[in-house]
Design an enzyme around this catalytic site. Structure first.
Site, PDB file in Angstrom:
ATOM      1  N   ARG A 118      11.524  -1.416 -14.483  1.00  0.00           N
ATOM      2  CA  ARG A 118      11.214  -0.582 -13.321  1.00  0.00           C
ATOM      3  C   ARG A 118      10.069   0.365 -13.643  1.00  0.00           C
ATOM      4  O   ARG A 118       9.208   0.632 -12.801  1.00  0.00           O
ATOM      5  CB  ARG A 118      12.452   0.211 -12.875  1.00  0.00           C
ATOM      6  CG  ARG A 118      12.129   1.256 -11.805  1.00  0.00           C
ATOM      7  CD  ARG A 118      13.364   1.902 -11.213  1.00  0.00           C
ATOM      8  NE  ARG A 118      14.351   2.301 -12.177  1.00  0.00           N
ATOM      9  CZ  ARG A 118      14.265   3.399 -12.942  1.00  0.00           C
ATOM     10  NH1 ARG A 118      13.213   4.191 -12.873  1.00  0.00           N
ATOM     11  NH2 ARG A 118      15.233   3.701 -13.786  1.00  0.00           N
ATOM     12  N   TYR A 175      -1.211  -1.348  12.786  1.00  0.00           N
ATOM     13  CA  TYR A 175      -0.247  -2.418  12.556  1.00  0.00           C
ATOM     14  C   TYR A 175       1.146  -1.935  12.960  1.00  0.00           C
ATOM     15  O   TYR A 175       1.550  -0.804  12.656  1.00  0.00           O
ATOM     16  CB  TYR A 175      -0.276  -2.823  11.077  1.00  0.00           C
ATOM     17  CG  TYR A 175       0.899  -3.643  10.624  1.00  0.00           C
ATOM     18  CD1 TYR A 175       1.242  -4.828  11.266  1.00  0.00           C
ATOM     19  CD2 TYR A 175       1.669  -3.237   9.539  1.00  0.00           C
ATOM     20  CE1 TYR A 175       2.331  -5.586  10.852  1.00  0.00           C
ATOM     21  CE2 TYR A 175       2.755  -3.995   9.110  1.00  0.00           C
ATOM     22  CZ  TYR A 175       3.079  -5.156   9.766  1.00  0.00           C
ATOM     23  OH  TYR A 175       4.157  -5.898   9.356  1.00  0.00           O
ATOM     24  N   LYS A 226      -1.001 -10.978   1.691  1.00  0.00           N
ATOM     25  CA  LYS A 226      -2.018 -11.599   2.529  1.00  0.00           C
ATOM     26  C   LYS A 226      -3.131 -12.231   1.683  1.00  0.00           C
ATOM     27  O   LYS A 226      -2.871 -13.128   0.905  1.00  0.00           O
ATOM     28  CB  LYS A 226      -2.552 -10.564   3.516  1.00  0.00           C
ATOM     29  CG  LYS A 226      -1.455  -9.768   4.249  1.00  0.00           C
ATOM     30  CD  LYS A 226      -0.451 -10.633   4.980  1.00  0.00           C
ATOM     31  CE  LYS A 226       0.442  -9.865   5.946  1.00  0.00           C
ATOM     32  NZ  LYS A 226       1.307  -8.854   5.348  1.00  0.00           N
ATOM     33  N   ASP A 265      -6.407   1.039   4.736  1.00  0.00           N
ATOM     34  CA  ASP A 265      -5.709  -0.234   4.591  1.00  0.00           C
ATOM     35  C   ASP A 265      -6.780  -1.325   4.591  1.00  0.00           C
ATOM     36  O   ASP A 265      -7.398  -1.607   5.609  1.00  0.00           O
ATOM     37  CB  ASP A 265      -4.730  -0.432   5.744  1.00  0.00           C
ATOM     38  CG  ASP A 265      -3.905  -1.702   5.606  1.00  0.00           C
ATOM     39  OD1 ASP A 265      -4.338  -2.627   4.907  1.00  0.00           O
ATOM     40  OD2 ASP A 265      -2.831  -1.769   6.226  1.00  0.00           O
TER      41      ASP A 265
END
Length: 388
Positions: free
Chosen positions: A58, A111, A208, A183
């Site tokens: 982690r 978005y 993406k 973004d």
């Protein structure tokens, strides 16, 4: 070690950084490809004696480190961080940069997932927000409040493909001591470099274009300032919103071909735009590469290409749009974007259903295409048949 410069100190080209930054051959075996360190914990050489700085996955994992160094090199940032998803990256970033009572400026065509996170989750935590047309710099300046901490930008926007002048908004953010977050998912770091234009932070859905093969979910944050990067890393570790090593490896694999894929995405998209612009069933085409796009000049100035995303509106309205989405064969009906395969979707009923009834609601006659890298003749034939 992060390879991002030549022995003479010059920065390597983009494709060279994509293939090599953070990805030296494994020192133990010589493996050319970064190994998948599929482990939760690491042996310590005595209490507090960490091998390579790793103790628990982690907090850090060598595969994730390789991806994070590569992300920072591609965006020209001081620190890169890999997350379990793009929205996990946004959540941790905003909780790091903002405090309850702070205000955030959001695009009026953001978005849907970002809008949902901010309007339905972070407002309960005490964050204030308002929306503004980010492509209108004067409107943005007028919308800034004394407690505005973050100006959040998407460019190109999803799904209306508006273009925001990053350099102009960077100046506005500096004047008001706010942070400019961009973004960069739609353009990718290959086509656009927000930090070089004055942005403070870049975020990505690595699901993406960076991953590029529709087989991984992930997110990224890249900061201009190393100290802010450390603050984001602290919150990421505290909350646990980290990506797994196999997902990191998949994104690294995708990044290696990002440049050549984006060239083909752009080339195919431009030919599809020309086809749609001449089709009688189409009322308008939204694409920043078109000379009649309201911010085409800005796109030409700050982007190396106009991208693989295309939106268009049907002359006969929403029912016609829904019908076309169900008729394509090569364009797969599905959410997401940026993969090698072409996708078609109806934003109003799919990716942007969460903004229905809000000021961010998208037109019902709108169709969004994620143009893949198939043969262009086949893509055009598929669209032509569906539109007939």
């Amino acid at each position: 070690m992060d390879i991002s410069t030549t022995s003479g100190g010059d920065q390597l080209g983009f494709n060279s950084r994509a293939i090599h930054a953070g990805q030296e051959p494994d020192p133990l075996t010589g493996s050319v490809i970064v190994p998948i360190y599929q482990t939760s914990t690491f042996k310590q050489d005595g209490v507090g004696g960490l091998r390579g700085g790793y103790e628990y996955s982690r907090s850090g994992n060598p595969t994730r480190t390789a991806l994070e160094e590569c992300l920072a090199a591609l965006e020209g940032g001081a620190r890169g961080l890999a997350f379990a998803s793009g929205l996990a990256a946004e959540d941790i970033l905003l909780r790091t940069l903002c405090a309850p009572g702070d205000h955030l400026l959001l695009p009026d065509d953001a978005y849907g997932g970002t809008y949902r996170l901010i309007s339905r989750v972070l407002t309960r935590w005490g964050l204030e927000f308002s929306t503004v047309a980010m492509h209108d710099s004067a409107a943005v300046a007028a919308a800034v409040r004394p407690n505005t901490r973050v100006i959040w930008v998407e460019t190109p926007t999803n799904p209306l493909l508006n273009i925001v002048d990053i350099a102009a908004l960077a100046e506005i953010s500096r004047q008001h001591q706010a942070m400019l977050v961009v973004d960069n998912t739609f353009a990718s770091s290959y086509l656009q470099q927000p930090l070089a234009l004055g942005a403070d932070v870049v975020v990505h859905s690595t699901t993406k274009y960076l991953g590029g093969h529709s087989d991984v979910v992930g997110g990224a944050v890249v900061t201009r300032d190393a100290e802010i990067g450390e603050q984001v890393a602290f919150h990421q570790n505290a909350v646990g919103a980290v990506s797994g090593p196999f997902d990191d490896w998949l994104v690294l694999r995708g990044i290696k071909t990002l440049g050549v894929r984006m060239d083909r995405h752009c080339s195919n998209a431009e030919q599809i735009v020309r086809f749609l612009g001449e089709h009688p069933a189409v009322s308008s085409v939204l694409y920043p590469g078109l000379p009649n796009h309201p911010n085409h000049d800005v796109a030409a100035r700050q982007m190396a290409g106009f991208g693989g995303m295309v939106s268009f509106r049907m002359r006969a309205g929403e029912e016609a749009a829904l019908k076309v989405c169900g008729l394509t064969q090569l364009f797969t009906l599905g959410e997401s974007l940026g993969g090698v395969e072409s996708l078609i979707e109806h934003p109003g009923r799919m990716t942007h259903a969460s903004v229905a009834g809000s000021p961010l609601e998208v037109p019902g006659d709108l169709i969004r295409l994620s143009v893949g890298i198939e043969n262009i003749e086949d893509l055009l034939a598929d669209l032509n048949a569906a539109l007939a």
